[in-house]
Design a protein around this motif. Structure first.
Motif, PDB file in Angstrom:
ATOM      1  N   LYS A 314       3.109  -0.931   2.516  1.00  0.00           N
ATOM      2  CA  LYS A 314       4.318  -1.349   3.232  1.00  0.00           C
ATOM      3  C   LYS A 314       5.384  -1.958   2.338  1.00  0.00           C
ATOM      4  CE  LYS A 314       4.006  -3.058   7.333  1.00  0.00           C
ATOM      5  NZ  LYS A 314       3.726  -3.928   8.481  1.00  0.00           N
ATOM      6  N   GLN A 317       7.897  -4.707   3.593  1.00  0.00           N
ATOM      7  CA  GLN A 317       7.567  -4.906   5.001  1.00  0.00           C
ATOM      8  C   GLN A 317       6.304  -5.743   5.186  1.00  0.00           C
ATOM      9  OE1 GLN A 317       7.382  -1.082   6.908  1.00  0.00           O
ATOM     10  NE2 GLN A 317       9.458  -0.512   6.280  1.00  0.00           N
ATOM     11  N   GLU A 320       5.893 -10.768   5.661  1.00  0.00           N
ATOM     12  CA  GLU A 320       5.424 -11.783   6.614  1.00  0.00           C
ATOM     13  C   GLU A 320       3.967 -12.144   6.357  1.00  0.00           C
ATOM     14  OE1 GLU A 320       4.954 -12.435  11.461  1.00  0.00           O
ATOM     15  OE2 GLU A 320       6.054 -10.706  10.675  1.00  0.00           O
ATOM     16  N   LYS A 348      15.027 -11.229  -1.237  1.00  0.00           N
ATOM     17  CA  LYS A 348      14.429 -11.573   0.055  1.00  0.00           C
ATOM     18  C   LYS A 348      13.082 -12.276  -0.129  1.00  0.00           C
ATOM     19  CE  LYS A 348      13.385  -9.534   4.566  1.00  0.00           C
ATOM     20  NZ  LYS A 348      13.331  -8.287   5.371  1.00  0.00           N
TER      21      LYS A 348
END
Length: 958
Positions: A314, A317, A320, A348
């Motif tokens: 991912k 992604q 988290e 990020k």
């Protein structure tokens, strides 16, 4: 045997066969003795083929590649008929030896596997397939299949797949189809699996299909993931995992949850499946698998692997999940997640972890800051600055490293501010390390500017930094700190002067001898004076500086200067020391005597001065000190044997009493044997009892070393008498008689003693499996471990590894391996209190070729008795290679053999001048140990022979 050739038209041809006709007849006979299937073929080959084959086969394998290629071409030129004739020479083991024929065929197979040999490869393949169809014996058919495994194509599939039901040929046939891997070959394997009933066939075919790059075979394998036979089921699960096809997800998930007795294997298959899904482009499915593992109850390492698979699938992604695990209280999982986050690019990631810092517990915060520093994203710099003053020391430590890595010289002011606030020694050390990584042109002005207003802790660091970077332009700023009320700061000033001061500062340094409050400070000033004088190039200038320094010194300062004169050395320092022996101050006179009694043995020009001072010495003990040092200087001098003997007689003559003469004679035992023995001979018949007794004791001590073990004893006695040049006496006769008897006994028992040593009890100090018999001393036990028969330290923990019991005399054998820059050592006869290298002994182990060790003292290289005895030669190997070391400790005799060469062979008696710094030289019993010096070092095959039976189990007296 070589084949003779003639050249025809530029091409090499065989001449008439030179190989005996008998060889050809033998091959025909062997061919005639095969089974009906081996010999049924009607020969259609020509006699020429037989002649060529009969001559070439016995020469296989060829002597070189050129010969092999030439013979291969000759065989291929025969065409299919000739190749069939060659294969006729293959036979089962019970019918003869076809080794040469097999060499010929396998050589041909390799020869035609070239990319430019298509037509030849097709010809050989067709002949091999034809042979398989004729029903050759099992052993010959297996050999033929191995050839097809290398050059087979779809042409071979029809014949090979027929052999899948032959129990003997099944596995080699499967291997051929796997190597071909065409759709036709894969279909043959799929069809065979569908019909296979026996578990061994199912297992082999499932494994084969799992090895082919055909995604659809996962459908064929899937039913076997629930097979009753575990071996079949395990093979199917592994193959499905490697396939990376979503169709296998449920079967692998169920196996990971329910497989008993081998759940670890099932979990590893499931994780491999997640990785392969991502590689095959099924990122969503891969992430689902990884999430499932993370949610279930699995060990940390399994979840870490799942998290890695999730990030692979991912990427960003997975942020988290990474953030959740990377800020968790489980340190192992947290650091694993942070390691993954560090490698992901993008602002990020940085912002997400920065936002977690304020709410994180201190251990978590420290780890996250370290990761942010390692990412190299400078956008985090301003956010990390406040943590330089965090209440938690570990957080401050991480912040220092991160800020320095991200900001470089731009953050010098912030680091200097943090230094003034720092109290924890580890944080201070990290700030100092970070500052020393800054460019000198920015660092030195900033350090000098910050020095006056700094805390005492900061001042000590800043002074060290200025000294380390040779900031001589800031010497005045450093000197101002001599008046500090903190002793640590004053000490750093004096130590810095060793690097910064020049001849101009000598008066200041001499003056500091009066200002020094403690012995440590005074010693630091003395070290600085010696360092400054050592840097002066011309001896004339140096002597002038010494003269001026002494002339300007006060009486108090002279008392402190006297002690450094031997370290300064040279004629002027010697003259000053002699002059000081005539000082009106008794303390200065006494100190000057002690100084001369320690004069370096390298400066033998001091001999006459010592003798003169000894003649005028006020006290007997002073005279003895000077005369003993005089004897050592005589021994070190370049004088001849006769001259040295005369000098030694002068020493005895200078003594004022029989007792003094006896004590001077005692020092002859430290002189080279032949010189000492000749000098002592004159006193063996002395009328003074005490002198005669001491002379005999010295003679008895020196006598054995004069007996050459390679010469018969009587010749030795004659040689010693000739050296002695003195009338015989009863005492001397007794010495010779005793030595004669001992030498005779040694001659007859040397072989039996060596046999006894060979047969003596040998025991392994390291069992190759664990740390039984070893204990960590002076640190945590985590720094030592065992892996695959290797005992190693990873450099952490700082504790040395000690044997559980003590040893006195022994032969220790071991192997070691150091990495680049590696550093370790073997401790001998060490106590468990204090430094084992000094309270015991250390045999150095080092990467001798590392750049950072290029300027070491010879006493510090591999094999040395550390800081005591240098190796005679450098026989160490480069880093990364295993090396052998043998250490013998037999009473005072220490020997070190490195990689088969003796590099140290000495008696500790000869090094008693080092006993103040190395009290362990006097020990005769203690622990054996391995040093942890903050780098990885490996040991194996550690074996000990005790030379005098079992040693005491108790700790030695310290």
């Amino acid at each position: 045997m070589h084949v003779q050739r003639i050249t025809v038209g530029g091409r090499m041809e065989l001449s008439r066969p030179l190989f005996p006709v008998l060889a050809f007849i033998l091959f025909l006979l062997l061919g005639a003795c095969t089974s009906s299937k081996e010999s049924a073929r009607e020969a259609s080959t020509t006699p020429a083929h037989h002649d060529l084959i009969g001559e070439v086969i016995p020469q296989m394998p060829a002597a070189n590649q050129q010969e092999q290629s030439w013979m291969n071409e000759q065989l291929l030129d025969m065409g299919p008929d000739g190749l069939r004739a060659l294969l006729d020479h293959l036979m089962p083991p019970n019918l003869g030896n076809d080794t040469h024929a097999r060499y010929a065929v396998s050589g041909l197979t390799k020869h035609v596997s070239r990319s430019d040999a298509e037509s030849e490869r097709v010809m050989l393949e067709e002949v091999l397939v034809e042979e398989l169809r004729t029903g050759r014996s099992a052993s010959v058919s297996v050999f033929l299949l191995h050839q097809l495994e290398l050059i087979g194509s779809d042409r071979a599939v029809p014949a090979v797949k027929q052999l899948l039901w032959d129990d003997t040929l099944f596995e080699p046939a499967v291997e051929v189809l796997v190597s071909i891997q065409t759709p036709t070959a894969v279909q043959a394997l799929r069809a065979a699996l569908a019909e296979a009933k026996e578990p061994f066939r199912q297992e082999t075919l499932v494994q084969a299909l799992g090895a082919v790059p055909e995604a659809s075979v996962a459908e064929d394998i899937l039913p076997y993931a629930s097979a009753e036979t575990w071996r079949v089921r395990r093979t199917a699960l592994r193959a499905l995992a490697r396939s990376g096809q979503p169709i296998a997800a449920d079967a692998l998930a169920e196996a990971a949850d329910t497989t008993r007795g081998a759940r670890r294997h099932a979990r590893s298959h499931y994780l491999l499946f997640a990785e392969r899904l991502a590689e095959e482009g099924h990122a969503v499915e891969s992430a689902e698998v990884a999430h499932q593992v993370l949610e279930d109850d699995h060990p940390d390492h399994v979840k870490q692997a799942a998290l890695s698979a999730l990030v692979q699938a991912k990427g960003m992604q997975a942020l988290e999940t990474l953030l959740d695990v990377g800020t968790s209280t489980n340190q192992k999982r947290r650091r694993g997640a942070l390691s993954l986050a560090q490698k992901l690019p993008g602002r990020k990631i940085t912002d997400a972890f920065l936002s977690s810092l304020d709410s994180a517990d201190p251990p978590v915060r420290a780890d996250v800051i370290s990761m942010l520093g390692a990412r190299g994203d400078t956008s985090a710099l301003s956010s990390l600055m406040p943590y330089l003053s965090d209440p938690d020391p570990k957080t401050r430590q991480s912040a220092v490293e991160a800020v320095a890595a991200l900001g470089g010289a731009k953050v010098l002011p912030e680091l200097l501010t943090a230094l003034n606030r720092a109290e924890d020694s580890e944080v201070v050390g990290n700030i100092e390390t970070a500052l020393l990584q800054m460019p000198t042109d920015r660092l030195l002005p900033a350090a000098a500017e910050a020095l006056p207003a700094g805390t005492d802790t900061a001042k000590a660091v800043l002074i060290r930094i200025i000294a380390a970077r040779r900031g001589t332009e800031h010497l005045a700023t450093v000197l101002d700190e001599r008046t500090s009320s903190d002793e640590t700061v004053r000490l750093e000033v004096y130590r810095a002067l060793q690097q910064l001061a020049s001849e101009r500062e000598l008066p200041t340094l001499v003056g500091s001898l009066s200002e020094a409050v403690s012995d440590r400070e005074r010693a630091a000033v003395q070290d600085a004076i010696v360092a400054v004088l050592d840097r002066m190039e011309k001896s004339k200038n140096r002597d002038s500086a010494v003269r001026a320094m002494w002339a300007d010194a006060s009486e108090e300062q002279k008392f402190s200067l006297i002690g450094v004169l031997p370290r300064i050395g040279g004629n002027e320092a010697l003259r000053v020391a002699v002059q000081a022996t005539r000082s009106p101050e008794s303390e200065i006179r006494a100190s000057a005597i002690e100084t001369l009694a320690e004069w370096p043995e390298t400066e033998t020009q001091a001999m006459s001065a010592l003798l003169r001072v000894a003649e005028n010495a006020e006290a007997s003990n002073q005279r003895i000190q000077l005369l003993r040092r005089y004897v050592r200087l005589v021994d070190a001098s370049d004088a001849s044997v006769d001259e040295k003997r005369e000098h030694l007689h002068e020493a005895v003559s200078t003594a004022n009493s029989p007792q003094e003469r006896a004590l001077v004679i005692d020092s002859f035992s430290s002189v080279e044997s032949s010189v000492g023995f000749r000098a002592v001979g004159e006193y063996l018949s002395s009328e003074e009892d005490i002198v005669r007794k001491h002379a005999l004791d010295v003679a008895e001590e020196l006598l054995p070393s004069l007996f050459n073990p390679d010469t018969d004893t009587r010749s030795n006695v004659k040689g010693v008498v000739a050296v002695l040049e003195t009338p015989a006496s009863p005492e001397l006769a007794r010495l010779f008689e005793n030595q004669f008897a001992k030498s005779s006994k040694d001659e007859t028992s040397s072989s039996s003693e060596s046999t006894a040593l060979r047969d003596s009890a040998e025991s392994e100090l390291f069992n190759g499996e664990n740390l039984d018999g070893w204990e960590t001393v002076g640190g945590s036990s985590g720094g030592w471990d065992v892996d695959d028969g290797v005992l190693y330290t990873d450099g952490s923990g700082h504790g040395w590894l000690s044997t559980a019991r003590t040893y006195d005399d022994f032969r220790l054998e071991l192997e070691f391996r150091v990495p680049e820059g590696g550093n370790s050592g073997v401790f001998l006869r060490a106590p468990r209190q204090g430094s084992p290298a000094y309270e015991g002994m250390e045999i150095q182990i080092l990467d001798d070729y590392a750049e950072q060790y290029a300027d070491l003292n010879p006493l510090q290289y591999t094999g040395s008795i550390y800081d005591v005895k240098a190796p005679s030669s450098q026989t160490s190997r480069p880093a990364g290679e295993w090396q052998t070391m043998v250490i013998v400790a037999d009473g005072p005799r220490i020997q070190v053999m490195l990689n088969g060469e003796m590099i140290v062979n000495t008696s500790l008696v000869n090094h008693m001048d080092r006993v103040d710094e190395h009290p362990g030289l006097k020990r005769r019993k203690g622990y054996i140990g391995l040093q942890n010096h903050s780098t990885r070092v490996e040991y194996r095959n550690i074996v000990i022979h005790e030379l005098n039976g079992a040693s005491s189990q108790q700790s030695p007296t310290n």
